[in-house]
Motif scaffolding. Structure first.
Motif, PDB file in Angstrom:
ATOM      1  N   ALA A 176      -4.741  -1.142  -7.099  1.00 33.06           N
ATOM      2  CA  ALA A 176      -5.373  -0.642  -8.323  1.00 33.06           C
ATOM      3  C   ALA A 176      -6.661   0.109  -8.004  1.00 33.06           C
ATOM      4  O   ALA A 176      -6.924   1.193  -8.552  1.00 33.06           O
ATOM      5  CB  ALA A 176      -5.647  -1.803  -9.276  1.00 33.06           C
ATOM      6  N   ILE A 177      -7.473  -0.459  -7.115  1.00 30.37           N
ATOM      7  CA  ILE A 177      -8.739   0.192  -6.738  1.00 30.37           C
ATOM      8  C   ILE A 177      -8.469   1.531  -6.066  1.00 30.37           C
ATOM      9  O   ILE A 177      -9.114   2.553  -6.374  1.00 30.37           O
ATOM     10  CB  ILE A 177      -9.553  -0.722  -5.803  1.00 30.37           C
ATOM     11  N   MET A 178      -7.497   1.570  -5.169  1.00 36.62           N
ATOM     12  CA  MET A 178      -7.219   2.817  -4.442  1.00 36.62           C
ATOM     13  C   MET A 178      -6.621   3.886  -5.359  1.00 36.62           C
ATOM     14  O   MET A 178      -6.982   5.069  -5.256  1.00 36.62           O
ATOM     15  CB  MET A 178      -6.291   2.530  -3.259  1.00 36.62           C
TER      16      MET A 178
ATOM     17  N   ILE B 146       2.559  -6.643   6.179  1.00 35.88           N
ATOM     18  CA  ILE B 146       4.005  -6.465   6.294  1.00 35.88           C
ATOM     19  C   ILE B 146       4.631  -6.100   4.954  1.00 35.88           C
ATOM     20  O   ILE B 146       5.398  -5.138   4.836  1.00 35.88           O
ATOM     21  CB  ILE B 146       4.655  -7.753   6.842  1.00 35.88           C
ATOM     22  N   PHE B 147       4.307  -6.881   3.909  1.00 29.47           N
ATOM     23  CA  PHE B 147       4.969  -6.717   2.616  1.00 29.47           C
ATOM     24  C   PHE B 147       4.268  -5.717   1.701  1.00 29.47           C
ATOM     25  O   PHE B 147       4.866  -5.273   0.723  1.00 29.47           O
ATOM     26  CB  PHE B 147       5.056  -8.066   1.897  1.00 29.47           C
ATOM     27  N   SER B 148       3.013  -5.377   1.986  1.00 29.57           N
ATOM     28  CA  SER B 148       2.261  -4.527   1.061  1.00 29.57           C
ATOM     29  C   SER B 148       2.119  -3.094   1.543  1.00 29.57           C
ATOM     30  O   SER B 148       1.577  -2.262   0.810  1.00 29.57           O
ATOM     31  CB  SER B 148       0.861  -5.115   0.840  1.00 29.57           C
ATOM     32  N   SER B 149       2.569  -2.823   2.754  1.00 34.01           N
ATOM     33  CA  SER B 149       2.351  -1.475   3.288  1.00 34.01           C
ATOM     34  C   SER B 149       3.020  -0.412   2.427  1.00 34.01           C
ATOM     35  O   SER B 149       2.498   0.694   2.267  1.00 34.01           O
ATOM     36  CB  SER B 149       2.852  -1.388   4.733  1.00 34.01           C
ATOM     37  N   ASP B 150       4.166  -0.743   1.822  1.00 35.21           N
ATOM     38  CA  ASP B 150       4.854   0.219   0.956  1.00 35.21           C
ATOM     39  C   ASP B 150       4.018   0.518  -0.277  1.00 35.21           C
ATOM     40  O   ASP B 150       3.738   1.685  -0.601  1.00 35.21           O
ATOM     41  CB  ASP B 150       6.219  -0.336   0.558  1.00 35.21           C
ATOM     42  N   ALA B 151       3.606  -0.537  -0.988  1.00 35.49           N
ATOM     43  CA  ALA B 151       2.823  -0.339  -2.217  1.00 35.49           C
ATOM     44  C   ALA B 151       1.491   0.343  -1.916  1.00 35.49           C
ATOM     45  O   ALA B 151       1.095   1.296  -2.600  1.00 35.49           O
ATOM     46  CB  ALA B 151       2.601  -1.683  -2.906  1.00 35.49           C
ATOM     47  N   LEU B 152       0.775  -0.137  -0.896  1.00 38.36           N
ATOM     48  CA  LEU B 152      -0.554   0.416  -0.593  1.00 38.36           C
ATOM     49  C   LEU B 152      -0.458   1.865  -0.123  1.00 38.36           C
ATOM     50  O   LEU B 152      -1.315   2.692  -0.458  1.00 38.36           O
ATOM     51  CB  LEU B 152      -1.239  -0.447   0.470  1.00 38.36           C
ATOM     52  N   SER B 153       0.575   2.175   0.648  1.00 29.78           N
ATOM     53  CA  SER B 153       0.694   3.535   1.170  1.00 29.78           C
ATOM     54  C   SER B 153       1.054   4.541   0.089  1.00 29.78           C
ATOM     55  O   SER B 153       0.925   5.751   0.297  1.00 29.78           O
ATOM     56  CB  SER B 153       1.769   3.576   2.259  1.00 29.78           C
TER      57      SER B 153
ATOM     58  N   PHE C 133     -10.909   3.179   1.416  1.00 34.73           N
ATOM     59  CA  PHE C 133     -12.098   2.637   0.753  1.00 34.73           C
ATOM     60  C   PHE C 133     -13.349   3.410   1.146  1.00 34.73           C
ATOM     61  O   PHE C 133     -14.227   3.646   0.303  1.00 34.73           O
ATOM     62  CB  PHE C 133     -12.246   1.144   1.088  1.00 34.73           C
ATOM     63  N   VAL C 134     -13.438   3.825   2.419  1.00 39.27           N
ATOM     64  CA  VAL C 134     -14.576   4.660   2.848  1.00 39.27           C
ATOM     65  C   VAL C 134     -14.549   5.977   2.098  1.00 39.27           C
ATOM     66  O   VAL C 134     -15.588   6.462   1.608  1.00 39.27           O
ATOM     67  CB  VAL C 134     -14.525   4.885   4.375  1.00 39.27           C
ATOM     68  N   LEU C 135     -13.359   6.594   1.994  1.00 37.33           N
ATOM     69  CA  LEU C 135     -13.220   7.858   1.268  1.00 37.33           C
ATOM     70  C   LEU C 135     -13.664   7.700  -0.185  1.00 37.33           C
ATOM     71  O   LEU C 135     -14.414   8.544  -0.709  1.00 37.33           O
ATOM     72  CB  LEU C 135     -11.759   8.318   1.319  1.00 37.33           C
TER      73      LEU C 135
ATOM     74  N   THR D  66      -8.810   7.286  -5.964  1.00 39.01           N
ATOM     75  CA  THR D  66      -8.317   8.596  -5.526  1.00 39.01           C
ATOM     76  C   THR D  66      -8.059   9.517  -6.713  1.00 39.01           C
ATOM     77  O   THR D  66      -8.303  10.734  -6.624  1.00 39.01           O
ATOM     78  CB  THR D  66      -7.026   8.445  -4.694  1.00 39.01           C
ATOM     79  N   THR D  67      -7.578   8.959  -7.838  1.00 38.07           N
ATOM     80  CA  THR D  67      -7.355   9.788  -9.035  1.00 38.07           C
ATOM     81  C   THR D  67      -8.674  10.343  -9.547  1.00 38.07           C
ATOM     82  O   THR D  67      -8.771  11.534  -9.921  1.00 38.07           O
ATOM     83  CB  THR D  67      -6.665   8.968 -10.141  1.00 38.07           C
TER      84      THR D  67
END
Length: 613
Positions: A263-265, A32-39, A183-185, A269-270
Motif C-alpha cells: 500500500a505504501i509503495m 518468497i510469497f510477497s515478491s509477486d505482490a511487491l514487485s 522506499f528511498v525513492l 509511486t502514484t
C-alpha cells in the motif's frame, strides 16, 4: 555424467527428516510469497497511466482516484485472505476453502483460475524484469524473448528445483533491496515535492474532462489494468504449511506486513508520477523515468533498475511456491496426475515446478514477451478466485458460528460482492484485449480436472480386488503361455533370449520376418544348423514391413487362444556401452514393445544383451 550434472545443478537428495528444515521463518516467507505482490509496483501504476494518458483526452487527473480505489480493494482482499489462512491452515487457499464449504464446481473454478493466474504471474514477472533491464540497456531489445526464456529455465526453474530453503536464501536479498530502494525513492521524491518551489501536484496532473460514459469506460479499463497490482495476495494462504509453527499465525502476520508495504509503495509511486507528470514512453518503464527524474541517472538509478529487474524476475518465485503446492493438493484429491503430489529429491514438488515453467515459457514465446498483452489476461483469474474464497468463507462462518461470526460473514460477503464486481469489470473491459482467452481456459481446465478424476475413479473400480478374483485364481483353469521370439538372425542375443524362453514355457516359437526370400532361406539354414529345438516360422514381407507382420502374427495367435491363456513376446535387444552408439541402430525393438503392450493378454518383455565395447 548425468548424475554429476544433476548433483551440481539440483544438489544432493534430502532425507524425509530434513523436511522440517525446509519450513520458513516470517522474514524469509515474506520475500518468497510477497515478491509477486511487491514487485507489481514496477508495472501496476504504469498500466493505469498507459490507459488514461490518451492523446487528445484529459484523463490524467483521474489516475489518483483509480489508485485510491485499488488501495481500498487491497484492504478488503487482505482481510479476506487473512481469514482464509485462519480458517484453512492446511493450505490450498481458494480451492481448499471452496471444496470444504461450497462444493466441487466452485472449487475447480478457483483451482483453474489460480492455475491461470500463477502461470501468467511467471510470464508477466519475467517479461517485466527484462523490460526493466532494457530500459537501462536499450541495445538488448532484439534479444528480449531469448533473455526471458534463459532466466525462466536457466535460473528460476533450477533454483526452485533445489528446494524451498535454498530458493529462499537466493531470493531474500533482492526482494529486500528492491523494497529499500523503492522506499528511498519515495522518501526522496516526497521530500523534493514538499520542499521545492513547484506545487506537490502540478496543474497539468490534475486536468480531467467532465465525467461521462466514455470516461467511465476508460476508468474501468484503467482500474482493471491496475488491479494487476494485487496478484500474489493469495499466495500466502496457499502456502500456510510452508511456514514455521505456529503456521497460521505466522502466515497472517506476513500477510499484513506484505499488504502494508505494498500500500505504501503503490501510494508513494502514484503520488510521484503525478508530481512529476510522468507520461508513458515506448521501451522505457515509468518507474525508470520516475527514478531518473527523482534520483538522476547516477549509481542510485542503476541500483534501482537492477533491483527492480531482479525482484520482477524473482516475483515469479511466488508462483513457484504457490502453484506446485496447489497442484499437489489437486493431485491428492484426484484432479491432477498423481505424480504432481509427490516431492522430489530436494523435498520440493519438482514435477509441478517443471510443469509451471513449460506453461509460462509457452506464454512468453506466444506473446513475444509483451507485458501489456500478457497483463490483459492477468487479473481476471485471481479476482475470480478472490470472489470464490470469500463466498466460501461466508458459508464457513455460518457453519462454525464462533465468536463474532456475523461480523466476519458480513465482511466476507461485502468482499465477495466487490471482487465479483471487479471480475465483471475486467471481463467486459478486457474481453477483446485477451480476457476471452482466460474465460475459455478456465472451463477447459475444469473439463481436464473432471476427466482426470473420472479416470482415477474408473481405474480404482477396475483394480479393486474382490473375493471372486481370489477364487478364480485358486479354482479356475490353468492357462498355458505361448512365447514368441522375433529373430532377425541367429546371434548371441538370440541364444540368451531362447534360454530365458525355455525357463518360462515349453511352447516357444521363433518368428523371422524377411523382406527377401533368399535371405530368408539362409536364416532357415543357419537355424537348422544350430538346432535349438524351437520351430522357426518365416513370414515373407514383400512391402519391406517388419513390425506390422509381427503384430498380425500375434493377433492370429490371440484369435486361437483360450481365455485363460497368455502370449509372451520376448524381444532380444542389445544395449550399447556408450550412449551415442544407440543412435547408430534402429529402434525397432522399442517401437514393437510400445505397440504390443496395448494388446490384451499379451506380455511384452525385453531381454537385454550388454555389449562390452
Amino acid at each position: 555424467m548425468y548424475h554429476q550434472l544433476r548433483k551440481l545443478f539440483i544438489g544432493r537428495p534430502l532425507h524425509n527428516r530434513e523436511l522440517s528444515a525446509e519450513h520458513l521463518p516470517k522474514w524469509k516467507a515474506l520475500s518468497i510469497f510477497s515478491s509477486d505482490a511487491l514487485s507489481s509496483v514496477g508495472y501496476g501504476p504504469e498500466q493505469i497511466a498507459v490507459t488514461l494518458a490518451v492523446p487528445g483526452l484529459l484523463l490524467y487527473g483521474y489516475i489518483g482516484y483509480v489508485a485510491a480505489a485499488i488501495l481500498v480493494l487491497l484492504a478488503i482482499v487482505t482481510i479476506s485472505y487473512v481469514q482464509v489462512s485462519q480458517a484453512n491452515p492446511g493450505g490450498g487457499g481458494s480451492y481448499a476453502i471452496a471444496m470444504n464449504n461450497i462444493g466441487e464446481f466452485p472449487a475447480l473454478v478457483a483451482a483453474a483460475s489460480l492455475f491461470a493466474d500463477y502461470t501468467l504471474t511467471v510470464a508477466v514477472s519475467v517479461s517485466s524484469g527484462t523490460e526493466a533491464l532494457l530500459s537501462a540497456f536499450p541495445a538488448l531489445i532484439s534479444s528480449e524473448v531469448t533473455i526471458d526464456l534463459c532466466v525462466l529455465f536457466g535460473i528460476l526453474m533450477i533454483v526452485n528445483l533445489r528446494g524451498v530453503r535454498e530458493s529462499s536464501n537466493v531470493f531474500v536479498l533482492p526482494t529486500y533491496l528492491f523494497v529499500l530502494s523503492i522506499f528511498v525513492l519515495i522518501i526522496v521524491g516526497v521530500y523534493q515535492a514538499f520542499t521545492g518551489i513547484a506545487p506537490a501536484i502540478p496543474a497539468e496532473s490534475t486536468g480531467r474532462q467532465p465525467f461521462d460514459w466514455m470516461v467511465l469506460a476508460l476508468l474501468l479499463r484503467a482500474f482493471a489494468s491496475g488491479c494487476s497490482s494485487m496478484t500474489g495476495i493469495e499466495a500466502i494462504s496457499n502456502g500456510v504449511p510452508m511456514f514455521q509453527k505456529p503456521q497460521a499465525a505466522n502466515a497472517i502476520k506476513t500477510t499484513f506486513f506484505m499488504a502494508g508495504m505494498l500500500a505504501i509503495m503503490l501510494a508513494g509511486t502514484t503520488f510521484l508520477i503525478l508530481h512529476n507528470h510522468i507520461l508513458p514512453q515506448e521501451n522505457v518503464t515509468m518507474l525508470s523515468l520516475l527514478a531518473e527524474e527523482t534520483l538522476g541517472r547516477g549509481w542510485m538509478y542503476y541500483f534501482l533498475q537492477l533491483a527492480t529487474m531482479l525482484v520482477l524476475y524473482l516475483a515469479a518465485n511466488t508462483s513457484y511456491n504457490g502453484l506446485p503446492l496447489l497442484l499437489s493438493i489437486l493431485a491428492r484429491d484426484g484432479y491432477m496426475p498423481r505424480y504432481l503430489g509427490t516431492r522430489g529429491e530436494r523435498l520440493s514438488f519438482s514435477n509441478g515446478i517443471i510443469l509451471l515453467s513449460v506453461f509460462a515459457g509457452a506464454l512468453i514465446a506466444g506473446f513475444g514477451g509483451n507485458v501489456e498483452h500478457l497483463i490483459s489476461l492477468y487479473a481476471i483469474g485471481v479476482f475470480l478466485s478472490f470472489t470464490i474464497a470469500q463466498t466460501a468463507l461466508v458459508v464457513h462462518w455460518q457453519r462454525e458460528r464462533g465468536a463474532k461470526w456475523q461480523i466476519r460473514a458480513i465482511i466476507n460477503a461485502f468482499g465477495a460482492a466487490i471482487t465479483g464486481l471487479v471480475v465483471l469489470i475486467i471481463a467486459i473491459t478486457k474481453f477483446f484485449y485477451g480476457a476471452w482467452i482466460v474465460l475459455l481456459f478456465i472451463p477447459a481446465m475444469i473439463y481436464v480436472f473432471k476427466a482426470i478424476k473420472q479416470h482415477y475413479t474408473d481405474m480404482a473400480e477396475q483394480l479393486h480386488l474382490s473375493i471372486a478374483d481370489w477364487e478364480s485364481l485358486e479354482q479356475g483353469p490353468k492357462g498355458k503361455n505361448t512365447v514368441v521370439v522375433p529373430v532377425s538372425s541367429p546371434t548371441s542375443v538370440v541364444v540368451q533370449t531362447m534360454r530365458y524362453a525355455h525357463s518360462i514355457s515349453t511352447d516357444v516359437i521363433a518368428l523371422h520376418i524377411t523382406t527377401d526370400r533368399e535371405m530368408g532361406r539362409k536364416v532357415e539354414e543357419k537355424w537348422k544348423l544350430w538346432d535349438p529345438g524351437v520351430r522357426l516360422i518365416t513370414v515373407y514381407s514383400p512391402y519391406r514391413l517388419v513390425i506390422q507382420p509381427i503384430i498380425h502374427f500375434v493377433e492370429k495367435l490371440q484369435s486361437n487362444k483360450a481365455a485363460e491363456d497368455f502370449i509372451t513376446i520376448l524381444i532380444p535387444e542389445f544395449e550399447t556401452k556408450r550412449w551415442w552408439h544407440r543412435f547408430l541402430h534402429n529402434q525397432t525393438g522399442w517401437i514393437l514393445r510400445t505397440l504390443l503392450i496395448l494388446k490384451k493378454d499379451v506380455v511384452v518383455t525385453t531381454i537385454p544383451y550388454h555389449l562390452k565395447k
